[in-house]
Scaffold this active site. Structure first.
Site, mmCIF file in Angstrom:
data_model
loop_
_atom_site.group_PDB
_atom_site.id
_atom_site.type_symbol
_atom_site.label_atom_id
_atom_site.label_comp_id
_atom_site.label_asym_id
_atom_site.label_seq_id
_atom_site.Cartn_x
_atom_site.Cartn_y
_atom_site.Cartn_z
ATOM 1 C CE LYS A 44 16.488 22.956 68.593
ATOM 2 N NZ LYS A 44 16.465 24.344 68.872
ATOM 3 C CG MET B 189 15.317 31.516 62.524
ATOM 4 S SD MET B 189 15.371 31.031 64.249
ATOM 5 C CE MET B 189 16.501 32.228 64.928
ATOM 6 C CG ASP C 220 20.866 21.548 64.725
ATOM 7 O OD1 ASP C 220 20.375 20.875 65.627
ATOM 8 O OD2 ASP C 220 21.003 22.780 64.758
#
Ligand code: SAH
Length: 515
Positions: free
Chosen positions: A64, A179, A42
Site C-alpha cells: 500500500k 514515517m 503488508d
C-alpha cells in the site's frame, strides 16, 4: 499450542509481524500463520515469515503506497470481508504492531460492522525495536520518564494536522517519529521554531533489527543533512530527546562480529537456510544462492534391498547431515523407524552429522573429531578392529573412494550405497553476478566440492577473482576444487564445520578492524 478453529465461522486475525527480523514475531502470531487459510500481507512484513504458511494457504500481497495505484485501504477492507466469506482463518499480517500507524483500527471497525469475528495480535512496534537494537533507551530513570510516538507523515503541508508542535517542542521526554524521513527537515524546523534547542540530540535508525540496520546521530538542526550525507533510507524511526544520544555500551547489535557483512551461502536450499540462520545470529546479512539441489536416491532398488538387510551389518556410517535427513525422510515415507538399525553400530563424520542423528534419537557409537572421510577411516581403524566386519556406507554418490579403500585394507567388507546426489540447481545468476562485481558482497562461502562445481558452472571464477568479495572454504577437499578452478581462497576453516567456517570469517574481520 493449537489455534482454535470454529466450525464454519470465519475469523480475521490482525497480526503484528514485528519490526523486520522474522523471529521477532510473537509465538501467537507464528502459530496463526501456520494455520491460516489465507494470509493478506503488508509490504513491511518480512516475507521470510511466509515459511510458516501452509503449502495450500492463499497468500495475497497488498503493498500500500499512497498515490502509486497499488492497494488502497478501501480495497484492503473489501478484500478482508470477501475472504472472510469464503475462508475460515484469515491472517492480516502487518509490519510492527497492527494498530500503531497501521490503520488496524479501520480494518477492525469494518470487520465489526460486517459482523465478522476478529482478534488483534500485537506485535513489536518499530520504535520499540529500533530502541532495543541500538541502545537508545526510550525511557531511562535518569533522563526520560515519558515517550511519545508521532507520525511524520502528517507533518508537512497538511493544514488540519493533529500535531501540536509547541507541545512537542516542550515535551520533557523521548519523541519517536514514524514515517518521518521525507519530512525530517520540516520536523526539525518546526520543533526549533517552537522552542526546542537546536542542539537537542537526534538519531535516525533505518531498517531496525535487520542486517542492514543503519544509524545516524546529529544535533536536531543537522540530522536531516546527516541522513542525506550517510544515505539512510526508509523505513526509519527518528528519535529526538536526551535518549537519542544513546550509550555505546548498550549498542549490542551493531557490535556483533559479522554485523553489516553480506555473506553468500552456496549450498542446497535446506543447507542454506541452516547456514543463513547462523549468519543472522552473528549479525551478518546472508544471501542465499541455491547452487545445488539434493536428489534422494532412496527409491532405488539397491537402497531398498540394502535396507532390508540392515541387521547383517556391524557398522553403518553416515558422512553428512544431508545423508541423515534423507535417510530419515525415507524411513518416514516407508512407515518405518530407527529400529531398522537393529544392533548395528553407527558412526558419523563431524559433529553436525552426529547432532542430526541425535535429533532422530540415535546416539552414534563413534564420532571422530575430524571431518574428512580419510580421517574417519583411519580413526575407525584405530578405534575398533574392522577385520571381517560388515560396514555399510550411506552417503553421497559423489563421495570419493578413499574411505572405502582404507577400510577394505583393514579387512572390512564394505558396501557403499549412495543415498543422495547433488545436481546443479537452475538459477537466475544475473543479480548475484551484479552484486559481486558491484562490491556488494563481502564473503562467498563454499562447503563442499559439489557446491564449488555447481556455483562456478553458473558464475565465472574471474567475476569472483576480480571482485572485493573474499572466499571462504570449509576445508582441504573443498579448497582443492576451488584451486583447480583457479579461484583465489582467502580463508580455510580450521575446524571443517559451518561454525568453524564462520569463526574463520569472524577472525578475519576482527583482524581487519584491528589493523
Ligand atoms: N505498524 C508499524 C508502523 C507502520 S508505519 C509498527 O508498529 O512498527 C511505517 C513506519 O514504521 C515506517 O515509515 C518507519 O517509520 C517505521 N518502521 C517500520 N519498520 C521499520 C524498521 N525495520 N526500521 C525502522 N523503522 C521502521
Amino acid at each position: 499450542m493449537t489455534v482454535e478453529r470454529q466450525k464454519n465461522r470465519a475469523r480475521v486475525y490482525l497480526v503484528g509481524a514485528g519490526p523486520g527480523r522474522a523471529d521477532l514475531i510473537t509465538v501467537r502470531g507464528a502459530e496463526l500463520l501456520k494455520s491460516a487459510d489465507c494470509i493478506i500481507c503488508d509490504r513491511l512484513a518480512n516475507p521470510v515469515l511466509l515459511k510458516f504458511a501452509r503449502p495450500d494457504a492463499e497468500i495475497i500481497n497488498v503493498p500500500k503506497r499512497e498515490g502509486t495505484g497499488l492497494f488502497t485501504q478501501e480495497e484492503i477492507n473489501k478484500l478482508l470481508i470477501e475472504k472472510a466469506s469464503s475462508r475460515q482463518n484469515i491472517v492480516r499480517l502487518k509490519g510492527g504492531d497492527p494498530c500503531i500507524f497501521a490503520r488496524g483500527a479501520e480494518e477492525a471497525e469494518v470487520l465489526s460492522d460486517a459482523g465478522i469475528d476478529f482478534e488483534i495480535v500485537p506485535g513489536i512496534t518499530a520504535a520499540v525495536a529500533a530502541a532495543g537494537y541500538t541502545g537508545i533507551m526510550l525511557t531511562h530513570r535518569d533522563y526520560s520518564s515519558q515517550v511519545v510516538f508521532v507520525t511524520g507523515h502528517e507533518a508537512e503541508g497538511k493544514k488540519d494536522t493533529n500535531i501540536d508542535w509547541r507541545l512537542l517542542a516542550e515535551f520533557p521526554g523521548t519523541i519517536s517519529f514514524y514515517m518521518a524521513m521525507g519530512t525530517l527537515e520540516f520536523i526539525a524546523d518546526q520543533l526549533i521554531k517552537n522552542g526546542m534547542d537546536e542542539a537537542a540530540p537526534a538519531a535516525v535508525i533505518a531498517n531496525a533489527t535487520l542486517p542492514n540496520q543503519r544509524i545516524a546521530k546529529a544535533p536536531l538542526r543537522l540530522i536531516a543533512e546527516k541522513c542525506k550525507k550517510d544515505g539512510l533510507e526508509p523505513p526509519a524511526i527518528v528519535v529526538i530527546g536526551e535518549a537519542a544520544a544513546g550509550d555505546t555500551r548498550l549498542s549490542w547489535f551493531m557490535k556483533k562480529p559479522l554485523f553489516g557483512k553480506s555473506i553468500v551461502v552456496t549450498r542446497d536450499r535446506r543447507g542454506n537456510a541452516d547456514f543463513a540462520a547462523r549468519i543472522i545470529r552473528q549479525g551478518g546479512n546472508p544471501i542465499e544462492f541455491e547452487a545445488i539441489e539434493i536428489k534422494p536416491l532412496t527409491q532405488t532398488n539397491k537402497f531398498l534391498k540394502t535396507l532390508s538387510r540392515f541387521p547383517d551389518y556391524d557398522w553403518i556410517i553416515f558422512t553428512s547431515a544431508n545423508g541423515v535427513n534423507i535417510f530419515f525422510d525415507c524411513l518416514q515415507n516407508l512407515a518405518k523407524d530407527a529400529r531398522v538399525f537393529a544392533s548395528a553400530k553407527i558412526a558419523a563424520i563431524g559433529s553436525q552429522t552426529a547432532n542430526r542423528l541425535t535429533e532422530f534419537g540415535i546416539r552414534p557409537d563413534f564420532v571422530p573429531a575430524v571431518f574428512t572421510g580419510k580421517e574417519l577411516g583411519s580413526q575407525l581403524i584405530g578405534h575398533t578392529n574392522l577385520k571381517g566386519e560388515k560396514v555399510l556406507l550411506l552417503r553421497s554418490q559423489l563421495a570419493s573412494n578413499e574411505l572405502i579403500d582404507i577400510m577394505q585394507q583393514a579387512g572390512a567388507e564394505v558396501d557403499n550405497v549412495p543415498i543422495y546426489t547433488a545436481v546443479t540447481a537452475k538459477n537466475d545468476c544475473a543479480w548475484l553476478t551484479e552484486k559481486i562485481s558491484g562490491g556488494a558482497i563481502d564473503w562467498l562461502t563454499f562447503t563442499s566440492p559439489s557446491c564449488v562445481r555447481a556455483f562456478f558452472d553458473q558464475i565465472l571464477p574471474d567475476i569472483v577473482n576480480s571482485s572485493n568479495a573474499k572466499v571462504a572454504s570449509l576445508g582441504p577437499v573443498t579448497s582443492e576444487h576451488l584451486e583447480e578452478l583457479g579461484v583465489r581462497i582467502n580463508v580455510i576453516a580450521k575446524e571443517h564445520t559451518i561454525d568453524g567456517l564462520l569463526k574463520e570469517i569472524e577472525d578475519s574481520e576482527r583482524a581487519k578492524n584491528i589493523s
